[in-house]
Design a protein around this motif. Structure first.
Motif, PDB file in Angstrom:
ATOM      1  N   GLY A  45       0.835  -1.199   0.000  1.00  0.00           N
ATOM      2  CA  GLY A  45       0.000   0.000   0.000  1.00  0.00           C
ATOM      3  C   GLY A  45       0.869   1.248   0.000  1.00  0.00           C
ATOM      4  O   GLY A  45       2.053   1.206  -0.362  1.00  0.00           O
ATOM      5  N   GLU A  46       0.286   2.350   0.444  1.00  0.00           N
ATOM      6  CA  GLU A  46       0.982   3.635   0.358  1.00  0.00           C
ATOM      7  C   GLU A  46       1.785   3.952   1.628  1.00  0.00           C
ATOM      8  O   GLU A  46       3.000   4.137   1.585  1.00  0.00           O
ATOM      9  N   GLY A  47       1.070   4.001   2.744  1.00  0.00           N
ATOM     10  CA  GLY A  47       1.725   4.339   4.005  1.00  0.00           C
ATOM     11  C   GLY A  47       0.715   4.235   5.117  1.00  0.00           C
ATOM     12  O   GLY A  47      -0.492   4.216   4.861  1.00  0.00           O
ATOM     13  N   PRO A  48       1.177   4.184   6.367  1.00  0.00           N
ATOM     14  CA  PRO A  48       0.245   4.053   7.489  1.00  0.00           C
ATOM     15  C   PRO A  48      -0.701   5.244   7.587  1.00  0.00           C
ATOM     16  O   PRO A  48      -0.298   6.384   7.329  1.00  0.00           O
ATOM     17  N   GLY A  49      -1.935   4.976   7.939  1.00  0.00           N
ATOM     18  CA  GLY A  49      -2.890   6.028   8.267  1.00  0.00           C
ATOM     19  C   GLY A  49      -2.944   6.173   9.784  1.00  0.00           C
ATOM     20  O   GLY A  49      -2.062   5.688  10.503  1.00  0.00           O
ATOM     21  N   ASP A  51      -5.001   4.907  12.170  1.00  0.00           N
ATOM     22  CA  ASP A  51      -5.131   3.674  12.970  1.00  0.00           C
ATOM     23  C   ASP A  51      -3.829   2.883  12.988  1.00  0.00           C
ATOM     24  O   ASP A  51      -3.413   2.357  14.012  1.00  0.00           O
ATOM     25  N   GLU A  52      -3.207   2.798  11.811  1.00  0.00           N
ATOM     26  CA  GLU A  52      -1.972   2.026  11.684  1.00  0.00           C
ATOM     27  C   GLU A  52      -0.855   2.674  12.502  1.00  0.00           C
ATOM     28  O   GLU A  52      -0.080   1.985  13.177  1.00  0.00           O
ATOM     29  N   ASP A  53      -0.798   4.007  12.466  1.00  0.00           N
ATOM     30  CA  ASP A  53       0.222   4.756  13.216  1.00  0.00           C
ATOM     31  C   ASP A  53       0.062   4.523  14.720  1.00  0.00           C
ATOM     32  O   ASP A  53       1.031   4.387  15.454  1.00  0.00           O
ATOM     33  N   SER A  57       0.441  -1.660  13.130  1.00  0.00           N
ATOM     34  CA  SER A  57       0.329  -2.707  12.097  1.00  0.00           C
ATOM     35  C   SER A  57      -0.238  -2.097  10.821  1.00  0.00           C
ATOM     36  O   SER A  57      -1.072  -1.184  10.896  1.00  0.00           O
ATOM     37  N   PRO A  58       0.165  -2.632   9.659  1.00  0.00           N
ATOM     38  CA  PRO A  58      -0.350  -2.078   8.405  1.00  0.00           C
ATOM     39  C   PRO A  58      -1.799  -2.503   8.141  1.00  0.00           C
ATOM     40  O   PRO A  58      -2.222  -3.584   8.561  1.00  0.00           O
ATOM     41  N   PHE A  59      -2.522  -1.657   7.468  1.00  0.00           N
ATOM     42  CA  PHE A  59      -3.874  -1.975   6.967  1.00  0.00           C
ATOM     43  C   PHE A  59      -4.790  -2.586   8.029  1.00  0.00           C
ATOM     44  O   PHE A  59      -5.240  -3.723   7.897  1.00  0.00           O
ATOM     45  N   ILE A  60      -5.069  -1.801   9.080  1.00  0.00           N
ATOM     46  CA  ILE A  60      -6.021  -2.287  10.087  1.00  0.00           C
ATOM     47  C   ILE A  60      -7.224  -1.348  10.234  1.00  0.00           C
ATOM     48  O   ILE A  60      -8.172  -1.685  10.922  1.00  0.00           O
TER      49      ILE A  60
END
Ligand code: URA
Length: 186
Positions: A45-49, A51-53, A57-60
């Motif tokens: 994907g692109e980068g943490p948003g 929630d991920e930050d 964890s990525p893509f949660i």
């Protein structure tokens, strides 16, 4: 050393990474890729948003939940695949990562993850991931749904799940892209 141990080592080496400007632009933590270190299929994907930050964890978040559904529709589980991002630190206000940030993070971390895992297929989710792997000139709308080749790995660009949340009509072409991936996994 086992692949997972090597991935853990990369993680340890970069948990306080200061190599690009994102280090000082409000990240809570560095969010590494996650999943099966022997995966045949990798999603980028692109980068943490937000929630991920916060959770590391990525893509949660919402897009991540849709990605989980997409993976399950392919007959796989999240634990079967490896999920990562071009940049590992959240860009402020979820802006698109700048070219320099992507180039640095790809060289420092993403390229090492790809080399270690050695997937058969990489599915690039959205424009940032596709540009990071296939070059800055590409337009995702023009090239999605076709396989490209990079160092012996098949690359399938498709739309990002966050885009699908805003444009449900794009779910059909993405499902076609995912089916091509299933048909090509050995
Ligand atoms: N969007 C991304 O590109 N990556 C994430 O990890 C979450 C949302």
């Amino acid at each position: 050393m086992k692949k997972q141990e090597e991935l853990n080592l990369i993680k340890k080496n970069y948990e306080k990474c200061q190599k690009c400007p994102l280090a000082k632009l409000g990240r809570t933590q560095v969010v590494f890729g996650k999943g099966n270190s022997n995966a045949k299929l990798m999603f980028i994907g692109e980068g943490p948003g937000r929630d991920e930050d916060l959770q590391g964890s990525p893509f949660i978040g919402r897009a991540g939940q849709l990605l989980t559904k997409m993976i399950e529709a392919m007959g796989l589980k999240r634990e079967d695949v490896y999920i990562s991002n071009v940049v590992k630190c959240r860009p402020p206000n979820n802006r698109t990562p700048l070219p320099d940030e992507s180039i640095i993070c790809k060289k420092e971390i993403l390229a090492k993850e790809i080399a270690l895992i050695g997937p058969q297929i990489i599915c690039c989710l959205g424009s940032s991931a596709t540009k990071a792997l296939l070059g800055d000139e590409i337009k995702i709308t023009q090239i999605r749904g076709q396989f490209f080749e990079l160092n012996g790995i098949k690359i399938m660009p498709t739309f990002h799940p966050a885009y699908l949340l805003r444009n449900p009509n794009a779910k059909r072409p993405v499902w076609q892209d995912l089916q091509k991936i299933i048909a090509n996994l050995k």
